[in-house]
Design a protein around this motif. Sequence first.
Motif, PDB file in Angstrom:
ATOM      1  N   UNK A  21       0.820  -1.223   0.000  1.00 37.04           N
ATOM      2  CA  UNK A  21       0.000   0.000   0.000  1.00 37.04           C
ATOM      3  C   UNK A  21       0.851   1.269   0.000  1.00 37.04           C
ATOM      4  N   UNK A  22       1.931   1.272   0.762  1.00 37.91           N
ATOM      5  CA  UNK A  22       2.801   2.456   0.812  1.00 37.91           C
ATOM      6  C   UNK A  22       3.424   2.745  -0.552  1.00 37.91           C
ATOM      7  N   UNK A  23       3.866   1.697  -1.225  1.00 35.52           N
ATOM      8  CA  UNK A  23       4.473   1.883  -2.550  1.00 35.52           C
ATOM      9  C   UNK A  23       3.446   2.396  -3.553  1.00 35.52           C
ATOM     10  N   UNK A  24       2.243   1.849  -3.502  1.00 34.96           N
ATOM     11  CA  UNK A  24       1.198   2.298  -4.416  1.00 34.96           C
ATOM     12  C   UNK A  24       0.841   3.757  -4.155  1.00 34.96           C
ATOM     13  N   UNK A  25       0.695   4.118  -2.884  1.00 40.75           N
ATOM     14  CA  UNK A  25       0.370   5.505  -2.546  1.00 40.75           C
ATOM     15  C   UNK A  25       1.468   6.450  -3.012  1.00 40.75           C
ATOM     16  N   UNK A  26       2.724   6.071  -2.818  1.00 44.62           N
ATOM     17  CA  UNK A  26       3.845   6.912  -3.239  1.00 44.62           C
ATOM     18  C   UNK A  26       3.852   7.073  -4.759  1.00 44.62           C
ATOM     19  N   UNK A  27       3.661   5.978  -5.481  1.00 42.11           N
ATOM     20  CA  UNK A  27       3.606   6.039  -6.942  1.00 42.11           C
ATOM     21  C   UNK A  27       2.465   6.939  -7.398  1.00 42.11           C
ATOM     22  N   UNK A  28       1.305   6.743  -6.797  1.00 45.50           N
ATOM     23  CA  UNK A  28       0.125   7.513  -7.167  1.00 45.50           C
ATOM     24  C   UNK A  28       0.349   9.003  -6.921  1.00 45.50           C
ATOM     25  N   UNK A  29       0.911   9.325  -5.754  1.00 44.83           N
ATOM     26  CA  UNK A  29       1.141  10.726  -5.417  1.00 44.83           C
ATOM     27  C   UNK A  29       2.166  11.349  -6.366  1.00 44.83           C
ATOM     28  N   UNK A  30       3.168  10.584  -6.751  1.00 44.99           N
ATOM     29  CA  UNK A  30       4.172  11.075  -7.697  1.00 44.99           C
ATOM     30  C   UNK A  30       3.548  11.396  -9.051  1.00 44.99           C
ATOM     31  N   UNK A  31       2.611  10.569  -9.488  1.00 43.84           N
ATOM     32  CA  UNK A  31       2.000  10.743 -10.811  1.00 43.84           C
ATOM     33  C   UNK A  31       0.849  11.746 -10.826  1.00 43.84           C
ATOM     34  N   UNK A  32       0.094  11.846  -9.713  1.00 46.78           N
ATOM     35  CA  UNK A  32      -1.116  12.675  -9.718  1.00 46.78           C
ATOM     36  C   UNK A  32      -1.068  13.876  -8.773  1.00 46.78           C
ATOM     37  N   UNK A  33      -0.117  13.853  -7.826  1.00 49.30           N
ATOM     38  CA  UNK A  33      -0.066  14.915  -6.817  1.00 49.30           C
ATOM     39  C   UNK A  33      -0.986  14.647  -5.638  1.00 49.30           C
TER      40      UNK A  33
END
Length: 88
Positions: A21-33
């Motif tokens: 979950x942490x990796x997905x959230x980090x990836x998502x935040x990097x791509x979408x803000x």
Amino acid sequence: MHFVDIGFSLQQMAYEFGVTPAALNAFFKDKTGKNVAEYVSDMKIEIAKELLVNGSMSVRDIGMELGYYGQNSFIRRFKQQTGRTPGE
């Protein structure tokens, strides 16, 4: 899993992609803000706005359609994000 399902969760989404979950959230935040929860909430409110303008569904039905547990939680989230209630 569809984001409007009541059972939608970051954990389930991460499992589907084979990441934490942490990796997905980090990836998502990097791509979408935004993190996953913020992004999903924003999407739900945008859909709600469209449904409200259409006028064919009640506030209760829109909230349920978008995966909120009840009308009050939908109204509260809508007001938090827009500054107005769905009825306004």
